[in-house]
Design a protein around this motif. Structure first.
Motif, PDB file in Angstrom:
ATOM      1  N   ALA A 290       0.830  -1.205   0.000  1.00 17.70           N
ATOM      2  CA  ALA A 290       0.000   0.000   0.000  1.00 17.70           C
ATOM      3  C   ALA A 290       0.867   1.258   0.000  1.00 17.70           C
ATOM      4  CB  ALA A 290      -0.929   0.001   1.211  1.00 17.70           C
ATOM      5  N   ILE A 291       1.967   1.235   0.747  1.00 11.57           N
ATOM      6  CA  ILE A 291       2.865   2.394   0.778  1.00 11.57           C
ATOM      7  C   ILE A 291       3.524   2.598  -0.584  1.00 11.57           C
ATOM      8  CG2 ILE A 291       4.983   3.321   1.800  1.00 11.57           C
ATOM      9  CD1 ILE A 291       4.214   1.695   4.343  1.00 11.57           C
ATOM     10  N   LEU A 292       4.049   1.508  -1.152  1.00  8.76           N
ATOM     11  CA  LEU A 292       4.772   1.607  -2.428  1.00  8.76           C
ATOM     12  C   LEU A 292       3.845   2.033  -3.560  1.00  8.76           C
ATOM     13  CD1 LEU A 292       7.456   1.205  -3.873  1.00  8.76           C
ATOM     14  CD2 LEU A 292       6.861  -1.204  -4.186  1.00  8.76           C
ATOM     15  N   LEU A 293       2.730   1.300  -3.751  1.00  2.00           N
ATOM     16  CA  LEU A 293       1.804   1.632  -4.838  1.00  2.00           C
ATOM     17  C   LEU A 293       1.096   2.964  -4.579  1.00  2.00           C
ATOM     18  CD1 LEU A 293       0.089  -1.782  -5.712  1.00  2.00           C
ATOM     19  CD2 LEU A 293       1.760  -0.509  -7.060  1.00  2.00           C
ATOM     20  N   GLY A 294       0.792   3.241  -3.307  1.00  2.12           N
ATOM     21  CA  GLY A 294       0.111   4.493  -2.986  1.00  2.12           C
ATOM     22  C   GLY A 294       0.974   5.703  -3.277  1.00  2.12           C
ATOM     23  N   THR A 295       2.262   5.629  -2.944  1.00  2.00           N
ATOM     24  CA  THR A 295       3.161   6.747  -3.212  1.00  2.00           C
ATOM     25  C   THR A 295       3.299   6.980  -4.708  1.00  2.00           C
ATOM     26  OG1 THR A 295       4.379   6.259  -1.172  1.00  2.00           O
ATOM     27  CG2 THR A 295       5.471   7.667  -2.780  1.00  2.00           C
ATOM     28  N   ALA A 296       3.412   5.891  -5.483  1.00  2.00           N
ATOM     29  CA  ALA A 296       3.500   6.028  -6.940  1.00  2.00           C
ATOM     30  C   ALA A 296       2.184   6.553  -7.523  1.00  2.00           C
ATOM     31  CB  ALA A 296       3.860   4.679  -7.565  1.00  2.00           C
ATOM     32  N   GLY A 297       1.074   6.000  -7.067  1.00  2.00           N
ATOM     33  CA  GLY A 297      -0.222   6.403  -7.604  1.00  2.00           C
ATOM     34  C   GLY A 297      -0.625   7.807  -7.225  1.00  2.00           C
ATOM     35  N   ALA A 298      -0.078   8.307  -6.102  1.00  2.00           N
ATOM     36  CA  ALA A 298      -0.436   9.656  -5.659  1.00  2.00           C
ATOM     37  C   ALA A 298       0.025  10.736  -6.624  1.00  2.00           C
ATOM     38  CB  ALA A 298       0.150   9.921  -4.264  1.00  2.00           C
ATOM     39  N   VAL A 299       1.022  10.426  -7.456  1.00  2.00           N
ATOM     40  CA  VAL A 299       1.438  11.393  -8.490  1.00  2.00           C
ATOM     41  C   VAL A 299       0.229  11.807  -9.321  1.00  2.00           C
ATOM     42  CG1 VAL A 299       2.931  11.785 -10.476  1.00  2.00           C
ATOM     43  CG2 VAL A 299       3.736  10.349  -8.593  1.00  2.00           C
ATOM     44  N   PHE A 300      -0.589  10.850  -9.688  1.00  2.00           N
ATOM     45  CA  PHE A 300      -1.732  11.115 -10.553  1.00  2.00           C
ATOM     46  C   PHE A 300      -2.979  11.500  -9.753  1.00  2.00           C
ATOM     47  CE2 PHE A 300       1.069   7.964 -12.492  1.00  2.00           C
ATOM     48  CZ  PHE A 300       1.422   8.628 -13.654  1.00  2.00           C
ATOM     49  N   SER A 301      -3.237  10.789  -8.639  1.00  2.00           N
ATOM     50  CA  SER A 301      -4.447  11.079  -7.875  1.00  2.00           C
ATOM     51  C   SER A 301      -4.399  12.470  -7.253  1.00  2.00           C
ATOM     52  CB  SER A 301      -4.657  10.016  -6.791  1.00  2.00           C
ATOM     53  OG  SER A 301      -3.602  10.020  -5.856  1.00  2.00           O
ATOM     54  N   VAL A 302      -3.247  12.871  -6.726  1.00  2.00           N
ATOM     55  CA  VAL A 302      -3.122  14.213  -6.149  1.00  2.00           C
ATOM     56  C   VAL A 302      -3.272  15.281  -7.226  1.00  2.00           C
ATOM     57  CG1 VAL A 302      -1.537  15.802  -4.991  1.00  2.00           C
ATOM     58  CG2 VAL A 302      -1.767  13.468  -4.163  1.00  2.00           C
ATOM     59  N   SER A 303      -2.723  15.006  -8.411  1.00  2.00           N
ATOM     60  CA  SER A 303      -2.873  15.957  -9.521  1.00  2.00           C
ATOM     61  C   SER A 303      -4.341  16.140  -9.888  1.00  2.00           C
ATOM     62  CB  SER A 303      -2.085  15.474 -10.748  1.00  2.00           C
ATOM     63  OG  SER A 303      -0.705  15.398 -10.471  1.00  2.00           O
ATOM     64  N   ILE A 304      -5.087  15.031  -9.913  1.00  2.00           N
ATOM     65  CA  ILE A 304      -6.518  15.109 -10.224  1.00  2.00           C
ATOM     66  C   ILE A 304      -7.262  15.891  -9.140  1.00  2.00           C
ATOM     67  CG2 ILE A 304      -8.630  13.744 -10.452  1.00  2.00           C
ATOM     68  CD1 ILE A 304      -6.842  11.548 -11.744  1.00  2.00           C
ATOM     69  N   TRP A 305      -6.908  15.653  -7.876  1.00  2.00           N
ATOM     70  CA  TRP A 305      -7.561  16.387  -6.793  1.00  2.00           C
ATOM     71  C   TRP A 305      -7.247  17.880  -6.861  1.00  2.00           C
ATOM     72  CZ3 TRP A 305     -11.637  15.358  -4.266  1.00  2.00           C
ATOM     73  CH2 TRP A 305     -12.005  14.043  -3.999  1.00  2.00           C
ATOM     74  N   LEU A 306      -6.036  18.213  -7.275  1.00  2.00           N
ATOM     75  CA  LEU A 306      -5.682  19.629  -7.424  1.00  2.00           C
ATOM     76  C   LEU A 306      -6.539  20.298  -8.503  1.00  2.00           C
ATOM     77  CD1 LEU A 306      -1.796  19.855  -7.048  1.00  2.00           C
ATOM     78  CD2 LEU A 306      -3.519  21.149  -5.778  1.00  2.00           C
ATOM     79  N   VAL A 307      -6.775  19.597  -9.596  1.00  2.00           N
ATOM     80  CA  VAL A 307      -7.639  20.135 -10.659  1.00  2.00           C
ATOM     81  C   VAL A 307      -9.044  20.349 -10.120  1.00  2.00           C
ATOM     82  CG1 VAL A 307      -8.733  19.616 -12.884  1.00  2.00           C
ATOM     83  CG2 VAL A 307      -6.314  19.109 -12.540  1.00  2.00           C
ATOM     84  N   ILE A 308      -9.570  19.380  -9.381  1.00  3.16           N
ATOM     85  CA  ILE A 308     -10.914  19.493  -8.804  1.00  3.16           C
ATOM     86  C   ILE A 308     -10.993  20.674  -7.847  1.00  3.16           C
ATOM     87  CG2 ILE A 308     -12.617  18.356  -7.305  1.00  3.16           C
ATOM     88  CD1 ILE A 308     -11.593  15.674  -8.485  1.00  3.16           C
ATOM     89  N   LEU A 309      -9.989  20.797  -6.966  1.00  5.64           N
ATOM     90  CA  LEU A 309     -10.000  21.835  -5.943  1.00  5.64           C
ATOM     91  C   LEU A 309      -9.870  23.225  -6.555  1.00  5.64           C
ATOM     92  CD1 LEU A 309      -7.801  20.086  -3.238  1.00  5.64           C
ATOM     93  CD2 LEU A 309     -10.263  20.515  -3.139  1.00  5.64           C
ATOM     94  N   ARG A 310      -9.087  23.352  -7.591  1.00  7.24           N
ATOM     95  CA  ARG A 310      -8.931  24.665  -8.231  1.00  7.24           C
ATOM     96  C   ARG A 310     -10.178  25.062  -9.012  1.00  7.24           C
ATOM     97  NH1 ARG A 310      -2.628  25.286 -10.318  1.00  7.24           N
ATOM     98  NH2 ARG A 310      -1.696  25.238  -8.232  1.00  7.24           N
TER      99      ARG A 310
END
Length: 312
Positions: A290-310
Motif C-alpha cells: 500500500a505504501i509503495l503503490l500508494g506513493t507512486a499512484g499519488a502522483v496522478f491522484s493528487v494531480s486530479i484532486w488539485l484540478v478538482i479543488l482549483r
C-alpha cells in the motif's frame, strides 16, 4: 492539468531520485535508514516545533477544520477494518492493520511539500493543525483497537500505558509539545536558536523525500493485490471525498482552508503504516504494498484532486 502536474511532479521526482539511488546501488540501503532517522528524529521535529511555536493557534485550531479531516479518517479506518474482515476474510488483528493503512495519511513527508507548492507558505497553518494531532490520534485509535480485538490483546490499562509511552518517546511528538509550550507561554528564545532551528527545518522536507524513496526500495508487492487496491481506494479517493463533503456541506469551511484539508486527506499511506504492521507482525506485505503503490499512484491522484479543488 499540465500546470497542476508540474506542482506535484518535483516532489515525487525527489522521492524517485532516492528510490533510484538505492535501486542502482548509488546510495547504500543503510544510509537510507540513517537519513530517515536524521529527518524524523531531528529535522522534522525542528520544522514542526517552529511551525507550532509561531502559529496563531486560535485561527487554525478549529473544530470545523479538524472535524472535516478526521471524520474521513475515522470512516476510512472503519471501512478498512470491516472490508478486511468481510471481503478479504482477514483475522481481526490483520484487519486493524489494513484499517490503519487506510487511516494514516503521509501528511508530513508528502503533505507539507505538496500543499506548500500548490497553495503557498500561507497554507501551512491548516496542515500544521492537522499534523499536530495526526500521529497521536492515529496511534491511539490503532493501538487501542488492535489490543481490544486480537486474541492475545492486552488489557485496557496496559494498552493505555503503551500508547502514552509511545507518544512520549516519539521525536515528532516532542517537537510538537515544545512548540506548543513556547507558543502558549510566550517564552523568549534567542535569535540564534531560531536561526539554527530554521536551518534544520529547511533541510527536513527534501532530505525526508529522498529518504522516503530510498526506504521504499525494500518494500515489495504482496500477493494480496486486491486488498491493497481496496486500502488505496479508501486512502486516495474516499477520505478526500468525505473531507470535501464535510468541509463544504457540513462545516462551511472557507475555500482556501477546504483545499488544504482535502489535499492533505488525499495523501498516500505513510511509512508509519508499515511501522504499525511490523510492531504487531501482521499484514506486513499488504502494508508495504500500500505504501509503495500508494506513493507512486499519488502522483496522478493528487494531480486530479488539485484540478478538482482549483475548479471549486
Amino acid at each position: 492539468m499540465l500546470e497542476v502536474f508540474t506542482v506535484v511532479l518535483p516532489v515525487f521526482l525527489v522521492v524517485g531520485a532516492g528510490y533510484g539511488a538505492v535501486y542502482f546501488n548509488l546510495f547504500r540501503d543503510e544510509y537510507a535508514d540513517a537519513l530517515m532517522k536524521f529527518t524524523q528524529n531531528f529535522a522534522i521535529p525542528c520544522l514542526l516545533f517552529g511551525a507550532i511555536a509561531k502559529l496563531d493557534l486560535s485561527a487554525v485550531f478549529q473544530f470545523r477544520l479538524l472535524g472535516s479531516f478526521y471524520a474521513g479518517s475515522i470512516s476510512c479506518f472503519t471501512l478498512g477494518c470491516l472490508g478486511a474482515v468481510f471481503i478479504f476474510k482477514r483475522r481481526p488483528g490483520e484487519a486493524v492493520v489494513l484499517g490503519f493503512c487506510a487511516l494514516f495519511a503521509n501528511s508530513v513527508l508528502l503533505g507539507f511539500p505538496i500543499v506548500e507548492r500548490a497553495f503557498g507558505a500561507e497554507a501551512l497553518g491548516p496542515i500544521t493543525a492537522i499534523v499536530a494531532i495526526h500521529a497521536p490520534f492515529c496511534y491511539l485509535l490503532g493501538i487501542t483497537t488492535i489490543e481490544l480485538v486480537r486474541a492475545d490483546g492486552r488489557s485496557l490499562p496496559t494498552t493505555a500505558k503503551i500508547v502514552v509511552k509511545a507518544m512520549f518517546k516519539n521525536a515528532l511528538m516532542i517537537g510538537l509539545a515544545l512548540g506548543f509550550t513556547v507558543n502558549l507561554t510566550g517564552m523568549w528564545l534567542p535569535e540564534g536558536l531560531w536561526a539554527a532551528t530554521d536551518m534544520m527545518a529547511r533541510a527536513a522536507l527534501p532530505a525526508a523525500l529522498f529518504g522516503l524513496g530510498a526506504v521504499l526500495v525494500r518494500y515489495g508487492l504482496s500477493a494480496n493485490i486486491g486488498e491493497t487496491f481496496y486500502v488505496l481506494t479508501l486512502r486516495l479517493v474516499v477520505h478526500p471525498l468525505i473531507a470535501l463533503f464535510m468541509a463544504t456541506q457540513v462545516f462551511g469551511l472557507e475555500p482556501e482552508v477546504t483545499r488544504v484539508v482535502v489535499l492533505t486527506a488525499a495523501m498516500a499511506p505513510g511509512v508509519n503504516a508499515y511501522v504499525f504492521a511490523n510492531m504487531y507482525d501482521r499484514a506486513k506485505g499488504s502494508a508495504a504494498g500500500a505504501i509503495l503503490l500508494g506513493t507512486a499512484g499519488a502522483v496522478f491522484s493528487v494531480s486530479i484532486w488539485l484540478v478538482i479543488l482549483r475548479a471549486l
